[in-house]
Each structure stands twice: as structure tokens, then as C-alpha cells.
Design an enzyme around this catalytic site. Structure first.
Site, PDB file in Angstrom:
ATOM      1  CG  LEU A 157      -1.911  -1.159   1.331  1.00  0.00           C
ATOM      2  CD1 LEU A 157      -2.880  -0.934   2.482  1.00  0.00           C
ATOM      3  CD2 LEU A 157      -2.673  -1.397   0.034  1.00  0.00           C
ATOM      4  CD  GLN A 159       8.295   3.909  -1.666  1.00  0.00           C
ATOM      5  OE1 GLN A 159       8.252   2.825  -2.242  1.00  0.00           O
ATOM      6  NE2 GLN A 159       9.014   4.922  -2.141  1.00  0.00           N
ATOM      7  CE  LYS A 174       1.616   3.201   6.023  1.00  0.00           C
ATOM      8  NZ  LYS A 174       0.823   2.561   7.099  1.00  0.00           N
ATOM      9  CG  ASP A 309      -1.630  -7.162  10.382  1.00  0.00           C
ATOM     10  OD1 ASP A 309      -1.480  -8.377  10.607  1.00  0.00           O
ATOM     11  OD2 ASP A 309      -1.126  -6.583   9.406  1.00  0.00           O
TER      12      ASP A 309
END
Length: 575
Positions: A157, A159, A174, A309
Site C-alpha cells: 500500500l 512505503q 509514509k 494485525d
């Protein structure tokens, strides 16, 4: 491997060799949407063809066996994982979400999907720079004192680049992958068509809400690519742990954040799965394992807001032993009313009452009500009778979730995303804990913490636990007081003939259907034998054309017989 001049490089025997990651079509700035549709549908059609051939004995070289079927399914699952990596971000994320759905997919698929990693190439610094300058209307040099053009991490999605503000603060930026939402739009439109197909399929659509699963995935994916939402999640998570010095969360720099760019405090740490580095830093791995479990239990039971997650890549340890959490794009929430229902579920499990557990699962929308709840109720009672006999501390989260999913597969369960996220997070943390401390047991850590939460009432309300006991006691008392009157009314209705009793035996119906099918099979077998014998006699007597016609009839009857036998086998497996 090292970085050289803004590019990855691999050191080999002959010196340093530039590493050029595979260039995927979807990562190109001007990829063709029509080509994209062809690639996706090609994958879907190949998958459907392999599913069709899976249960066809004649497609197995050397004869069909269950071992060969399992081997083929494993090979198919590996192919699915590799193809998903080729298809890129949307399908990587969908695969990761489906890796939590053992209630929907065979274990071979789930095991392979759980191996999915965001192994995709980083995009160029020029593209990252263009996105930042487009979102903020200023040059990168004006926004930051320094900005490393080489990303320190890259995923499907986006980097992450290390940078420094003009005030001297170390930060990470990001940046979202270019054209990601356009790619999502194309891919998810196709995925919805696929969901419609599976929903209407007579076999795969039975007992499955594929459109509901699609809507769930759609919502999760678009939330994860909204960096403003991720920033809010990080702020909420940090506030929830503000009184715990052993949990740290990067601070969000809102002035330098947008829907496609998220700027965070630079908080480096040792990856929690780098055990040698942790020991070299003088950190106690057993304490870290317990802190990880306690942090998650607090998220779930105290806050109702948890990291969905928590794999080792999103969890690090500071030099002084504090846990550092990263990546808040995928978070789970448990509403207060759901936690109350979960408390009811706890009481049902504690009483080993399958009826109460089934009703709670229906109220939690984790189970669909059907005409015949008997098989589900018996399965749950089996779990209660066997699982609850073991000491609490000896139980494994992974084993419990495997048992639940084994029951759920091909049953009318509808585990919501929140439930599957909780079970996956528990299992992941248990694996991390055992890596840190081989003697670690998540349930052993959870027991005293959960008892403290229920005693203090911190999870819902200060007196929730005792109020629940009082409520159930009052309910039992009310039922007991009204019982004599209800018995008397029932007896009077029986005397008047106002009550009629209807009895239906599902098991007897199934047995009768099977007997009927077997009888039909016997008749077909006799007919096949008779027509085959007649065709042979005709052929011997030189009546070739007539023999061919009779033989064709025999073949048609044999096909019907084979289909009937397969139907009987399927019904036997379901009984």
C-alpha cells in the site's frame, strides 16, 4: 544486501550487483484497465476449472485417492498465493484478510494465504516526491530539512522514508503507492462480480454470505488506505495507553499529514522476533512475552479498540524494554453492547449449556438460524464437554480457534471480521510469545487478568459482573416462581385437547431418503446390466447398429448411476 545510490544492491562473490525487483504491470503509471480485467478473470477461470477437476476421479493419474486430493489441493493453494502476489496490492490484502477465515476455506488455502507478505517493489523517489508536493502544495525541501530518497520499508500500500523537520525532530514519512485508489476501484468492481457469482452458485453459495463478506472487505481496505483515519487510530491507541510507560506509540505530526501522506515520530526499536538482538540488549524475553499478552488483553477487554494485525513486523522493543506498536491502518472495535453479549456467552460456556451458547452466537450474528439447529448444537456441546474438561492454563488459543473453525466449516456460522481478527491476533501473539519464551502460555496470562477485569468491572461498568449475576439470579427466580402456574395451564390445555404435539425426526428423514436412493441405484444397476447384456448379444448376432443404440442407452443409465452414487456419498458425509 545493502542500499547503494538509492537502489537496492546484493553483495555476491563477484562484487556488488544491482538488484532490480520484478516490474509488475499493475505498478506501471499507465497500465491498461482492460488488461487488468483480463489478468484477474484469467486467474478466476483457472481457479474455477481447478475446483471443478478437484472432485473428478478420472483427472487423477493412476487412480483417485484422498491423499492425492489433499496433495493437489496443497499445490493449488500454493499457486493461488503466488498468483495473488502477481496481482498486487488489492489481492494481497484480500488474501491476508481471507487467511483469517478458516470457517470459509479449507485449511490448505488458509495456511498458504497466511504466508502472504507484501513482497512488492518500492516505487521511485520522484513519484513519492510528486505525491507529497501535490498534497501540501509545497516543495519537499521546504517541508523537511532532510528527506532520505531511499525508503526504509516498502509494502503493497505504500512505503516509508526517514526524514527530519526543520526543528530538528527525527520523523518517518509514509507515502501511499501512486494510483492505489484507481487500482482498488478496478479490482473491487471485478471482485464484486465474482462475489455475485459465488453467492448464486448452487454449491459454493449455500450457507455463505459472499456479498456481505465483500462489503466487509471493501470497508476494511478503504479504511486502511485513508492515512487520516490511520493517524486518528494511532492517537486513540496512544491515549488508551497513556498511563502505561511500557507501551509506546509514534506521535502523529498532523501538519505534515494528508489522506496519502502520514508523518510520524521516529521511534526505532528491536524487532520483537529478533531474539538474539533482544538478549544482546539485556532484555528479559519472558517479561516481554507477558507484556505483549497483557497489552492485547487491555486493548480487547478495557478499551474495546485493538490492533487487528499484531505481527512481528508491527511490534518492536525499545532499549529500555518498552513495547513499540506500528501501523494502525487495520484496527478492530468491539462495542459495549457486543461486550455485554460476549459476557452472556461466557456464562453459557461456563455452564456448558449449548442452547445458551447457540442463542448468544445468533445474537452476536456469528451464527445464522436454520430450520434444524440440532447438528450445530451437538457440535458445540461436544466442544464444551471436551474442551472445558482440560485445565484452563493448559489450553492453547491456536487449538481452540482451530476447533471452532473446524466446526464452522460447512456449517451456518457467520464469524464477523472482528471475531476473526481477535482470533488471528490471539494466535499471532501466542506464536510471538512462544518464540520469546518456549514455556509461554497465553491462557495462563489471560486468566488472572480476565478475573481482575471482571471483578473490578473495568471492561464495561464498575458493577457489570455483579449486576449480570444479579440479573441472571432474578431471571431464574422469576422463572421458578412462575413455573407452577405454567405447568397447571399446560395440563388444562392437554385435558381440553388444545395442545397438539408434532414430532419430526430429521435423522429418520435422511435415512429414508438414503434408502430410496439406494433402491434407485439398485434398479439402475440392473437396467445397466440388462442393456449391456442385450447389446453384447446383438453384437454377436451381427446387429451392429441396434447393438450401438442399446449400448448408448446402457452408457446413459451408467452415467445416471454414477451421479446417484456420488450424491449418496455427499449425503453420507453431511450426516
Amino acid at each position: 544486501m545493502r542500499r547503494s545510490g538509492g537502489h537496492l544492491a546484493i553483495r555476491g562473490k563477484g562484487g556488488t550487483v544491482p538488484y532490480r525487483p520484478k516490474a509488475y504491470r499493475w505498478s506501471r503509471p499507465n497500465y491498461s484497465p482492460n488488461r487488468r480485467r483480463i489478468e484477474i478473470w484469467n486467474f478466476v477461470l483457472q481457479f474455477l476449472a481447478s475446483l471443478w477437476s478437484m472432485n473428478k476421479p478420472w483427472t487423477y493419474k493412476g487412480g483417485f485417492t484422498e491423499a492425492k486430493k489433499i496433495a493437489r489441493r496443497r499445490k493449488q493453494a500454493s499457486w493461488i498465493r503466488e498468483t495473488i502476489l502477481e496481482l498486487g496490492p488489492t489481492f494481497i490484502k484480500l488474501g491476508q484478510l481471507f487467511s483469517t477465515r478458516s470457517d470459509l476455506f479449507p485449511s490448505e488455502y488458509v495456511e498458504e494465504l497466511a504466508k502472504l507478505q507484501d513482497r512488492v517493489p518500492a516505487f521511485s523517489y520522484e513519484q513519492a516526491k510528486a505525491i507529497i508536493e501535490e498534497d501540501f502544495g509545497r516543495k519537499v525541501d521546504d517541508l523537511f530539512r532532510s528527506f532520505d530518497p531511499v525508503p526504509i520499508a516498502a509494502a503493497s500500500l505504500g512505503q516509508v522514508h526517514k526524514a527530519q523537520l526543520h526543528s530538528g525532530e527525527e520523523i518517518v514519512v509514509k507515502v501511499q503507492r501512486p494510483g492505489l485508489k484507481r487500482l482498488f476501484g478496478i479490482d473491487l468492481a471485478i471482485a464484486k462480480t465474482i462475489a455475485h457469482y459465488f453467492q448464486n452458485h448452487p454449491r459454493w453459495g449455500r450457507g455463505r454470505d459472499w456479498l456481505g463478506i465483500y462489503d466487509e472487505c471493501y470497508k476494511i481496505l478503504y479504511e486502511e488506505v485513508d492515512y487520516i483515519n490511520e493517524g486518528r487510530n494511532a492517537d486513540t491507541f496512544r491515549r488508551n495507553f497513556r498511563d502505561k510507560e511500557w507501551v509506546r506509540v509514534p506521535r502523529v505530526y498532523w501538519r505534515y499529514s494528508s489522506p496519502r501522506v502520514l508523518t510520524l515520530e521516529y521511534l526505532p526499536g528491536i524487532k520483537i522476533s529478533h531474539y538474539e538482538a533482544l538478549e544482546a540488549a539485556g532484555l528479559d524475553r519472558k517479561i516481554l512475552a507477558k507484556l505483549g499478552a497483557e497489552a492485547y488483553l487491555r486493548q480487547l477487554l478495557n478499551h474495546g479498540f485493538f490492533h487487528a494485525d499484531p505481527h512481528p513486523g508491527n511490534l518492536a522493543v525499545s532499549p529500555d524494554g518498552a513495547l513499540i506498536f506500528y501501523d494502525f491502518g487495520m484496527m478492530g472495535r468491539i462495542r459495549t453492547d457486543v461486550r455485554v453479549k460476549l459476557l452472556d456467552l461466557f456464562f453459557g460456556i461456563a455452564k456448558k449449556n449449548a442452547e445458551d451458547v447457540v442463542e448468544c452466537l445468533i445474537e452476536l450474528e456469528a451464527l445464522a438460524r436454520t430450520d434444524d439447529m440440532g447438528p450445530v448444537r451437538r457440535s458445540i456441546q461436544y466442544i464444551l464437554d471436551n474442551l472445558m474438561d482440560q485445565p484452563f492454563e493448559d489450553q492453547s488459543v491456536a487449538a481452540i480457534s482451530d476447533d471452532l473453525y473446524a466446526i464452522a466449516y460447512d456449517q451456518p456460522f457467520r464469524f464477523p471480521a472482528t471475531f476473526t481478527f481477535v482470533m488471528r491476533a490471539f494466535s499471532t501473539l501466542e506464536g510471538v510469545g512462544k518464540g520469546l519464551d518456549p514455556e509461554f502460555n497465553f491462557m495462563e496470562v489471560a486468566k488472572p487478568f480476565a478475573m481482575q477485569i471482571m471483578t473490578n468491572g473495568n471492561s464495561l461498568d464498575r458493577n457489570t459482573f455483579f449486576n449480570e449475576i444479579g440479573r441472571q439470579a432474578a431471571q431464574v427466580g422469576s422463572t421458578a416462581l412462575g413455573l407452577p402456574g405454567r405447568i397447571e395451564d399446560t395440563i388444562e390445555k392437554l385435558e381440553r385437547g388444545d395442545i397438539r404435539i408434532r414430532v419430526r425426526s430429521i435423522e429418520t428423514d435422511r435415512v429414508l431418503r438414503r434408502i430410496g436412493n439406494v433402491q434407485m441405484g439398485t434398479n439402475l444397476a440392473l437396467l445397466v446390466s440388462a442393456f449391456t447384456l442385450s447389446a453384447t448379444i446383438l453384437l454377436v448376432n451381427g446387429e451392429i447398429w441396434l447393438a450401438l443404440i442399446v449400448g448408448a442407452v446402457a452408457l446413459l443409465l451408467a452415467g445416471s448411476l454414477i451421479r446417484l452414487i456420488m450424491r449418496i456419498e455427499r449425503s453420507d458425509k453431511m450426516m
